[in-house]
Design an enzyme around this catalytic site. Structure first.
Site, PDB file in Angstrom:
ATOM      1  N   HIS A   1      44.979  32.700  49.537  1.00 48.95           N
ATOM      2  CA  HIS A   1      45.896  32.635  50.674  1.00 48.95           C
ATOM      3  C   HIS A   1      44.599  32.164  51.570  1.00 48.95           C
ATOM      4  O   HIS A   1      44.774  31.108  52.508  1.00 48.95           O
ATOM      5  CB  HIS A   1      46.204  34.018  51.167  1.00 48.95           C
ATOM      6  CG  HIS A   1      47.604  34.396  50.480  1.00 48.95           C
ATOM      7  ND1 HIS A   1      48.379  35.279  51.175  1.00 48.95           N
ATOM      8  CD2 HIS A   1      48.209  33.871  49.749  1.00 48.95           C
ATOM      9  CE1 HIS A   1      49.539  35.238  50.570  1.00 48.95           C
ATOM     10  NE2 HIS A   1      49.586  34.514  49.335  1.00 48.95           N
TER      11      HIS A   1
ATOM     12  N   SER B   1      51.423  29.818  47.130  1.00 53.06           N
ATOM     13  CA  SER B   1      51.296  30.349  48.454  1.00 53.06           C
ATOM     14  C   SER B   1      50.116  29.672  48.872  1.00 53.06           C
ATOM     15  O   SER B   1      49.776  29.616  50.283  1.00 53.06           O
ATOM     16  CB  SER B   1      51.046  31.881  48.117  1.00 53.06           C
ATOM     17  OG  SER B   1      52.037  32.376  47.764  1.00 53.06           O
TER      18      SER B   1
END
Length: 380
Positions: free
Chosen positions: A328, A270
């Site tokens: 993230h 991610s």
């Protein structure tokens, strides 16, 4: 989305099952232990009805073990690894670009003359006879290979580039399903700042997914935005950014976990995928992006990245553990920074390294001479 449901459960399961004493020669099925650790412990602590002694009600419950503490000074080694890995990634990308350009120039130079192609047309009868001698299965196999080649040729350069990344993630996902590989996967394909192995898992965990849905979500985003980013940066530079973003996002996650005391393992691509998404949105903020489950609704790329960063910031501050919000944010900030400033600060300064590599690869010193030797390489 950096999925951590499995790894958080694994970390808690290890704390519980570590108290059980097993025979030294017995083989432990890590996968079944991950799934049934909590249930086995619950059965062990149950007592038979009618055999409860009075002292049991007066005994205090066992205190949970203290959370692992990771001082920030212990993150110096991962930090040095992050800097070194990022530098090597961009250096290798510059050399690969040089070799790619050199190979293309050589191909154009050594291309056969049109007359030679015409001479080869006389062999059409030979190839026709060869085709007639093939069996039906061989013909079907050749036609299938031709169709696959046509499909591969229809892909963009970005899609071809990320196809290898997707294939590698799929292989690692399959390895998670092999019981004999569970111990190795837990050691090297999960990043954890409290682990003895801090560095190499920073790279390997970026290709590691335990959930099929998690991998499909990440790879779908990567496939969607790969064409635009590769056309902007080029294949080699894109790979350097992707690999560096994966390690940098994990390093940011390490620091946030150590600073907050919330130590837990995580895995997933991610952070690197967020860097690709942020790079695209920062480069083309006015682009319209559709929502997968809402076909009639579209938002600008600039608003998308702002919303994603806002949600991850709130999740990091409130301690949400559904995804690794620190990773993230680290990936998104690196991707946006690179297309805005990093390209000029890093990629445009690769010329000295490429010149050194050119001198090593060239047959003589001093650049080119009339008559065939290659001249000095001028990167764009």
């Amino acid at each position: 989305m950096a999925w951590r449901g499995f790894v958080v459960k694994w970390a808690q399961t290890n704390v519980i099952t570590a108290k059980n004493v097993t025979p030294r020669g017995s083989r432990v099925d890590s996968y079944n232990q991950l799934r049934r650790g909590f249930r086995h412990e619950a059965k062990k602590t149950e007592t038979k009805k009618g055999n409860v002694s009075p002292e049991t009600h007066n005994t205090c419950p066992t205190e949970p073990p203290p959370r692992p503490n990771v001082p920030l000074r212990k993150l110096l080694k991962p930090l040095m690894f992050t800097v070194g890995f990022t530098g090597c990634s961009f250096g290798a990308a510059a050399i690969l670009q040089y070799e790619s350009i050199k190979s293309r120039v050589r191909t154009l130079r050594d291309k056969e003359e049109p007359e030679q192609f015409l001479e080869g047309s006389a062999d059409m009868v030979h190839w026709h006879d060869w085709w007639n001698q093939l069996t039906g299965f061989q013909r079907q196999l050749i036609l299938l290979m031709s169709v696959a080649d046509d499909l591969w040729g229809s892909l963009t350069e970005g899609q071809k580039t990320v196809s290898g990344i997707i294939a590698l993630n799929a292989v690692v996902l399959c390895c998670w399903r092999i019981p004999s590989m569970q111990r190795s996967m837990l050691k090297y394909f999960i990043s954890n700042p409290a682990s003895k192995r801090q560095c190499f898992p920073m790279v390997l965990s970026c290709f590691s997914h335990y959930s099929i849905i998690h991998m499909m979500a990440n790879m779908y985003v990567l496939w969607t935005f790969s064409s635009g980013i590769v056309s902007l940066l080029g294949r080699e530079q894109f790979l350097a950014v992707y690999m560096s973003a994966g390690v940098i996002s994990t390093m940011v996650s390490y620091v946030c976990k150590a600073a907050s005391g919330r130590i837990y393992p995580s895995l997933g691509a991610s952070g690197a995928v967020m860097a690709v998404l942020a790079a695209f949105c920062a480069n083309v903020p006015e682009a319209k992006l559709g929502i997968l489950f809402l076909p009639g609704l579209s938002v600008t790329a600039g608003n998308v990245i702002k919303a994603v960063v806002a949600v991850d910031t709130v999740g990091l501050l409130l301690g949400w553990r559904l995804v690794d919000h620190a990773a993230h944010l680290g990936g998104a900030l690196f991707g946006a920074w690179y297309v805005t400033y990093g390209h000029k600060l890093i990629w445009s300064k690769r010329e000295p390294l490429v010149k050194i590599w050119h001198d090593i690869r060239s047959p003589g010193r001093g650049g080119s001479r009339p008559g065939g030797r290659e001249g000095p390489y001028r990167p764009n």
